[in-house]
Design an enzyme around this catalytic site. Structure first.
Site, PDB file in Angstrom:
ATOM      1  N   ASP A 213      10.187   4.108   1.326  1.00  0.00           N
ATOM      2  CA  ASP A 213       8.355   3.626   1.567  1.00  0.00           C
ATOM      3  C   ASP A 213       7.875   5.176   2.716  1.00  0.00           C
ATOM      4  O   ASP A 213       7.855   5.344   3.268  1.00  0.00           O
ATOM      5  CB  ASP A 213       8.411   2.407   1.604  1.00  0.00           C
ATOM      6  CG  ASP A 213       8.175   2.230   2.888  1.00  0.00           C
ATOM      7  OD1 ASP A 213       9.518   3.075   3.554  1.00  0.00           O
ATOM      8  OD2 ASP A 213       8.238   1.622   3.710  1.00  0.00           O
ATOM      9  N   GLU A 214       6.264   5.554   1.890  1.00  0.00           N
ATOM     10  CA  GLU A 214       5.504   5.069   2.307  1.00  0.00           C
ATOM     11  C   GLU A 214       5.791   6.775   3.632  1.00  0.00           C
ATOM     12  O   GLU A 214       5.457   6.668   4.344  1.00  0.00           O
ATOM     13  CB  GLU A 214       4.940   4.210   3.305  1.00  0.00           C
ATOM     14  CG  GLU A 214       4.013   2.958   3.308  1.00  0.00           C
ATOM     15  CD  GLU A 214       3.954   1.711   3.908  1.00  0.00           C
ATOM     16  OE1 GLU A 214       2.666   1.427   3.600  1.00  0.00           O
ATOM     17  OE2 GLU A 214       4.244   2.134   5.153  1.00  0.00           O
ATOM     18  N   VAL A 215       5.816   7.684   2.580  1.00  0.00           N
ATOM     19  CA  VAL A 215       5.950   9.604   3.214  1.00  0.00           C
ATOM     20  C   VAL A 215       4.686   9.540   2.653  1.00  0.00           C
ATOM     21  O   VAL A 215       4.252   9.780   1.444  1.00  0.00           O
ATOM     22  CB  VAL A 215       7.129  10.198   2.219  1.00  0.00           C
ATOM     23  CG1 VAL A 215       7.481  11.574   3.163  1.00  0.00           C
ATOM     24  CG2 VAL A 215       8.457   9.028   2.307  1.00  0.00           C
TER      25      VAL A 215
ATOM     26  N   HIS B 115       8.527   6.861   8.874  1.00  0.00           N
ATOM     27  CA  HIS B 115       8.662   5.529   9.337  1.00  0.00           C
ATOM     28  C   HIS B 115       9.957   6.015  10.707  1.00  0.00           C
ATOM     29  O   HIS B 115      10.640   5.524  11.014  1.00  0.00           O
ATOM     30  CB  HIS B 115       9.082   4.446   9.225  1.00  0.00           C
ATOM     31  CG  HIS B 115       8.328   3.700   7.948  1.00  0.00           C
ATOM     32  ND1 HIS B 115       7.106   3.745   8.648  1.00  0.00           N
ATOM     33  CD2 HIS B 115       7.670   4.306   6.708  1.00  0.00           C
ATOM     34  CE1 HIS B 115       6.413   2.329   7.619  1.00  0.00           C
ATOM     35  NE2 HIS B 115       6.367   2.885   6.742  1.00  0.00           N
TER      36      HIS B 115
END
Ligand SMILES: *[C@@H]1O[C@H](CO)[C@@H](O)[C@H](O)[C@H]1NC(C)=O
Ligand SMILES: *[C@@H]1O[C@H](CO)[C@@H](O)[C@H](O)[C@H]1NC(C)=O
Ligand SMILES: *[C@@H]1O[C@H](CO)[C@@H](O)[C@H](O)[C@H]1NC(C)=O
Ligand SMILES: *[C@@H]1O[C@H](CO)[C@@H](O)[C@H](O)[C@H]1NC(C)=O
Length: 530
Positions: free
Chosen positions: A325-327, A265
């Site tokens: 989050d969400e790597v 992100h």
């Protein structure tokens, strides 16, 4: 002309006839009842009248800037800006002359996770007293008092005798706003903070930057927003803007916790900070794309330490949200330098281990800066060792198991999985949010104690300053009551007339809170004249 005449007639009427009589609320609404429901609430049939011209909120204990400001604010919230109506009450009417505001200790300067928000509020047929050991409790109690006051048939201000003992069930009651996918104006951010105060929420989780844009204007690294904001002049938050928002929240007992989400992100960071992001490769050559922050070069950590030491100075709260989050691993996988580094460090091919390596170095920096941190659940899911005072935010499905797992590790947690208010559908949906309970998992009392609260999330893909407030409110009031009131307060049929009144109250105060559950009306509609 017509309105003047009406006011004159009302004044004339008051002068001669005023006596207290029963008032009808619009159908399906309570009248003068608080939201969220206090821990203990009793109201009585004794009616009191407030004279808006002379009624006082009187400090009788300690005082400070926050209290003075709150007293000014709540006078206006209770009576509105319009001219006071004069009246001479009949002798059988009890008039309440003032509310004694008893702050029992000196003010704390900033709200914190540890702040106490207890208060007691007692209104008898002749006196009213608000007492709290802390300024934060006084703020919550003033809000409750303001909610007890309602308008009578002639526009007079009425209040029932009431006894309240109150404190929150959870200490962290937050709202996430995302200012990266769409920019939100400072005014709208403040409007949301006001709405939060009206619902006793106490954490503004400011998801300030993300892939799409970097509106935070850094003192040390101004290029981040010069290159990474949607517009470097108009779509940024200057240091003054940030300070103004923090102050606006502080005097309302609301913490501001910024989130700087990494290593994923973070596309917008790469524009102003060359070399920070991982170069992605195709066929043995960089292909011009970038992935998550590059975890294998020391310049990354030098930058992060510089950046987060600034963040620590700018935001007074002990906690910063570090994201995590969400790597996505695809870009890391394509990069030969990263492959080599992982071999050299003895974890070839294990990309969650690489993520762990990054998080550990980042969190060590935060520890060195003496900063507390909140992280999204993936960081612990991926096995990163975190300090015992870490707060883990749960956002994925299957949250009951995750709550059990995280608290079993002895870590504190906040829940947001069931409160993604950015999702919408046709029809009323507040009861769905109302029915989610953060204690809804198998665990010991000790584990339940580690659940410190929750947050609703308003991700920014489809909201900007035009609609963010009405999308959040009043649906978010359901979350606010869940996090403040006793666990036993959970019957949506009982709550409905009160949340309807609360919505109309927000409208009266200028918050554009959308209709909750189909046709109906407020006695005073949005932007109408009282
Ligand atoms: C307030 O008092 C009136 C008049 O006695 C009564 O009808 C009403 O139910 C009371 N409201 C509350 C919230 O107790
Ligand atoms: C404040 O509320 C807590 C419950 O959260 C209670 O244990 C404590 O005794 C209260 N303190 C005061 C001063 O009322
Ligand atoms: C990078 O930092 C690590 C940890 O401080 C150190 O062990 C290593 O030698 C550094 N590498 C370079 C190339 O400076
Ligand atoms: C990868 O590393 C994690 C720790 O981050 C570890 O739990 C896991 O067992 C490792 N996986 C493999 C296949 O070695």
């Amino acid at each position: 002309m017509h309105r003047c005449l009406t006011v004159l007639l009302i004044v004339a009427f008051f002068e001669s006839h005023l006596s207290v009589e029963a008032v009808n609320a619009p159908p399906g609404q309570t009248l003068g009842q608080p939201w969220p429901m206090p821990q203990s609430y009793q109201s009585y049939p004794d009616l009191l009248l407030l004279n808006s011209a002379t009624f006082n909120l009187s400090p009788v204990g300690h005082s400070c800037d926050i209290l003075q400001d709150a007293i000014r604010r709540y006078r206006l919230i209770i009576f509105g800006p319009s001219n006071a109506l004069k009246f001479r009450p009949k002798s059988n009417v009890n008039v309440l002359a003032n509310l004694d505001v008893n702050l029992m200790n000196e003010c704390e300067k900033y709200p914190s996770l540890e702040m106490k928000e207890n208060y007691t509020l007692t209104v008898t047929s002749s006196t009213a007293n608000l007492a709290s050991p802390t300024i934060w409790g006084i703020l919550r109690g003033l809000e409750t008092f303001s909610q007890l006051v309602y308008r009578g048939n002639y526009g007079e201000f009425l209040l029932n005798a009431t006894k309240i003992v109150d404190f929150p069930r959870f200490s962290h009651r937050g709202v996430l706003l995302d200012t990266s996918r769409h920019y939100l104006s400072k005014e709208v951010i403040k409007e949301n903070i006001e709405a939060m105060a009206y619902n006793k929420m106490n954490v503004f989780h400011w998801h300030i930057v993300d892939d799409q844009s970097f509106p935070y204007q850094s003192r040390k690294y101004p290029k981040l927003s010069d290159e990474g904001a949607y517009n470097r002049f108009t779509h940024i938050y200057t240091q003054n803007d940030v300070a103004e928002i923090i102050e606006f929240a502080r005097v309302r007992g609301i913490r501001v916790i910024p989130e700087y989400d990494t290593p994923g992100h973070s596309q917008s960071w790469g524009k102003g900070q060359k070399g920070l992001l991982t170069e992605c490769y195709s066929q043995g050559k960089p292909n011009g794309n970038f992935g998550p922050i590059n975890p294998i070069v020391n310049t990354t950590y030098t930058f992060l330490e510089g950046f987060f030491s600034e963040v620590q100075q700018v935001f007074p709260d002990k906690y910063t949200h570090m994201g995590g989050d969400e790597v996505s691993f695809d870009c890391w996988k394509s990069n030969p330098d990263i492959t080599k580094f992982m071999q050299q460090h003895g974890f070839p091919g294990n990309y969650s281990r690489l993520e762990q390596y990054y998080e550990q170095r980042l969190l060590n920096i935060m520890a060195k800066l003496n900063a507390g941190y909140i992280i999204w659940q993936e960081v612990v899911d991926n096995g990163v060792k975190v300090r015992p005072d870490t707060v883990v935010e749960i956002w994925k499905g299957g949250y009951q198991d995750e709550l059990a797992k995280v608290t079993k590790k002895g870590l504190r947690t906040i829940l947001s999985s069931c409160w993604y208010l950015n999702y919408i559908s046709y029809g009323g949906d507040w009861t769905k949010y109302y029915s989610c309970d953060p204690w809804d998992f198998e665990g010991t009392a000790e584990q339940k104690n580690l659940v410190i609260g929750g947050e609703s999330c308003m991700w920014g893909e489809y909201v900007d300053s035009t609609n963010v407030i009405s999308r959040l409110w009043p649906r978010n009031s359901a979350v606010a009551e869940r996090l403040w009131s006793a666990q036993s307060v959970k019957n949506p049929d009982k709550a409905k007339p009160r949340i309807e009144e609360n919505r109309c109250r927000m409208i009266r105060r200028g918050i554009r809170a959308e209709p909750l559950s189909g046709p109906g009306f407020c006695s005073q509609e949005f932007n109408s004249i009282p």
